[in-house]
Write a protein that holds these residues in place. Structure first.
Motif, PDB file in Angstrom:
ATOM      1  N   LEU A  42       0.827  -1.207   0.000  1.00  0.00           N
ATOM      2  CA  LEU A  42       0.000   0.000   0.000  1.00  0.00           C
ATOM      3  C   LEU A  42       0.861   1.256   0.000  1.00  0.00           C
ATOM      4  CD1 LEU A  42      -2.791   1.358   0.233  1.00  0.00           C
ATOM      5  CD2 LEU A  42      -2.574   1.147   2.720  1.00  0.00           C
TER       6      LEU A  42
ATOM      7  N   LEU B 292      -6.161   8.804   4.294  1.00  0.00           N
ATOM      8  CA  LEU B 292      -6.313   7.353   4.338  1.00  0.00           C
ATOM      9  C   LEU B 292      -5.018   6.670   4.791  1.00  0.00           C
ATOM     10  CD1 LEU B 292      -8.397   6.715   1.087  1.00  0.00           C
ATOM     11  CD2 LEU B 292      -9.175   6.556   3.461  1.00  0.00           C
TER      12      LEU B 292
ATOM     13  N   VAL C  68      -9.734   7.973  -5.169  1.00  0.00           N
ATOM     14  CA  VAL C  68      -9.928   8.944  -4.078  1.00  0.00           C
ATOM     15  C   VAL C  68      -8.607   9.662  -3.826  1.00  0.00           C
ATOM     16  CG1 VAL C  68     -11.875   7.821  -2.949  1.00  0.00           C
ATOM     17  CG2 VAL C  68      -9.559   7.023  -2.485  1.00  0.00           C
ATOM     18  N   GLN C  69      -8.059  10.247  -4.836  1.00  0.00           N
ATOM     19  CA  GLN C  69      -6.723  10.823  -4.753  1.00  0.00           C
ATOM     20  C   GLN C  69      -6.645  11.959  -3.740  1.00  0.00           C
ATOM     21  OE1 GLN C  69      -5.194  11.898  -8.554  1.00  0.00           O
ATOM     22  NE2 GLN C  69      -3.102  12.226  -7.817  1.00  0.00           N
TER      23      GLN C  69
ATOM     24  N   ALA D 149       0.464   3.424  -3.376  1.00  0.00           N
ATOM     25  CA  ALA D 149      -0.681   4.233  -2.946  1.00  0.00           C
ATOM     26  C   ALA D 149      -1.246   5.103  -4.067  1.00  0.00           C
ATOM     27  CB  ALA D 149      -0.285   5.085  -1.742  1.00  0.00           C
TER      28      ALA D 149
ATOM     29  N   CYS E 101      -4.571   4.353   8.035  1.00  0.00           N
ATOM     30  CA  CYS E 101      -4.012   2.997   7.956  1.00  0.00           C
ATOM     31  C   CYS E 101      -2.843   2.828   8.928  1.00  0.00           C
ATOM     32  CB  CYS E 101      -3.558   2.705   6.530  1.00  0.00           C
ATOM     33  SG  CYS E 101      -4.907   2.529   5.340  1.00  0.00           S
TER      34      CYS E 101
ATOM     35  N   ILE F 136      -5.972  10.576  -0.174  1.00  0.00           N
ATOM     36  CA  ILE F 136      -4.861   9.637   0.036  1.00  0.00           C
ATOM     37  C   ILE F 136      -4.086   9.938   1.321  1.00  0.00           C
ATOM     38  CG2 ILE F 136      -2.628   8.897  -0.875  1.00  0.00           C
ATOM     39  CD1 ILE F 136      -3.791   8.935  -3.642  1.00  0.00           C
TER      40      ILE F 136
ATOM     41  N   LEU G 219      -5.061   3.900  -4.710  1.00  0.00           N
ATOM     42  CA  LEU G 219      -6.073   4.845  -4.218  1.00  0.00           C
ATOM     43  C   LEU G 219      -6.323   5.979  -5.209  1.00  0.00           C
ATOM     44  CD1 LEU G 219      -4.836   5.095  -0.513  1.00  0.00           C
ATOM     45  CD2 LEU G 219      -6.624   3.624  -1.429  1.00  0.00           C
ATOM     46  N   GLN G 220      -6.128   5.714  -6.471  1.00  0.00           N
ATOM     47  CA  GLN G 220      -6.306   6.764  -7.472  1.00  0.00           C
ATOM     48  C   GLN G 220      -7.737   7.310  -7.529  1.00  0.00           C
ATOM     49  OE1 GLN G 220      -5.110   5.570 -11.375  1.00  0.00           O
ATOM     50  NE2 GLN G 220      -5.151   7.650 -12.216  1.00  0.00           N
TER      51      GLN G 220
END
Length: 349
Positions: free
Chosen positions: A55, A73, A66-67, A59, A77, A70, A63-64
């Motif tokens: 991840l 997030l 919801v850029q 990333a 994490c 990022i 996670l593109q």
């Protein structure tokens, strides 16, 4: 001098007394029922760390959609992994405690430091990430996403390295086929013949080894008690099934053997308690000696300060005398000049 004073307080012992309880080295009941430690939890945690590292590296691609979220997030994490690491740490600490209770002191000493490092690494990483998030409006040297990914990668690699070390030690423990090393402390330097060579800095480690041995012997006592109860129950069932009060010879012999082992272990526990008390008394005596040396040293320091003060005072007096002598010498020179001048004037008259 201290050794001569302490020597008469111990009675010499023969070889039979020194080897009094050493037969337990060959009859440790728990050795035949040693349980291997599971590596499932370690593998699961390593898998989580691997997913965390993936991840961190990917990333921007993962996670593109919801850029814009990022950074948040990734920070979430990181906190979630910190919580998981705390839970896994409790599990690993319990594993190490079970290894210690099985009598493998050296393995537990190595592992008890390793199991706490992943949580410490995650805590420092989370703190660094949160600190950078707080100061992000004022620091624009590096992009926030780059810093977060770097911190996450370092966390994953460091924690995984220590977990691999932990797994290696546990695998080595599972494959070992020797007697528990905590029994080696039965050959204690606290035996009267070796008291003169005991070092002060070894006493703390020796006490810890003796405590681990006591815990191991308690586990042996518990196991033997359960074994005796099981054999007695089997004996009673056999008597009831045969309708006779005559005990079976084999079961009675086993019960007697286990009872003898139980008594031997109880005597060994008493012996270890006495050795622990002896170690503590030695430590207390060394502490008193060190305190006496410190007090004497403080007296010497105070006397040295007093002598330095006296020396300084005499130095000041000597300096004053030198200045007075210099003034007197200058005065004498001036008087001689005046006398010579007066003589010349008289001669001229």
């Amino acid at each position: 001098m201290t050794n001569h004073r302490r020597a008469p307080s111990f009675n010499p012992t023969n070889g039979e007394d020194n080897a009094m309880f050493l037969d337990i080295l060959h009859e440790a009941p728990l050795f035949g029922h040693r349980e291997s430690r599971s590596l499932v939890g370690s593998c699961v945690y390593l898998f989580i760390l691997a997913a965390y590292a993936v991840l961190a590296v990917g990333a921007p691609l993962i996670l593109q959609p919801v850029q814009s979220l990022i950074p948040s997030l990734l920070c979430s994490c990181n906190v979630a992994l910190l919580m998981l690491t705390g839970m896994f740490q409790q599990y690993f600490v319990n594993q190490v405690q079970k290894i210690r209770l099985q009598g493998y002191y050296s393995f537990s000493q190595k592992l008890k430091h390793v199991v706490r490092l992943p949580f410490a690494i995650m805590a420092y990483g989370t703190a660094s990430m949160l600190l950078f998030m707080v100061w992000r409006p004022y620091v624009s040297v590096l992009p926030i996403l780059t810093v977060q990914r770097f911190i996450m990668s370092v966390e994953a690699i460091s924690a995984a390295s220590f977990m691999i070390v932990f797994v290696g030690y546990v695998r080595q423990y599972n494959s070992v086929n020797s007697q528990p090393d905590v029994l080696n402390s039965l050959y204690s330097p606290l035996q009267p013949a070796a008291l003169e060579g005991l070092r002060y800095h070894e006493a703390g480690r020796l006490s810890d080894q003796q405590m681990a041995l006591l815990q191991y012997q308690r586990e042996n006592l518990h196991y033997l008690s359960e074994e005796i109860l099981r054999l007695q129950e089997s004996l009673s069932k056999y008597e009831q099934s045969n309708g006779t009060s005559t005990p079976q010879v084999d079961l009675a012999h086993l019960v007697a053997t286990r009872d003898q082992e139980l008594r031997t272990l109880s005597a060994e526990v008493d012996q270890l308690h006495s050795e622990l008390n002896l170690a503590r008394s030695l430590i207390s005596e060394r502490d008193r000696e060190i305190q006496h040396v410190r007090n004497t040293n403080n007296q010497y320091v105070a006397e040295n300060e007093r002598l330095r003060a006296i020396l300084g005072e005499w130095s000041m007096r000597a300096a004053k005398l030198e200045r007075a002598l210099e003034v007197e010498r200058i005065t004498n020179v001036e008087l001689r000049k005046k006398v010579s001048t007066l003589r010349e004037q008289r001669q001229m008259q």
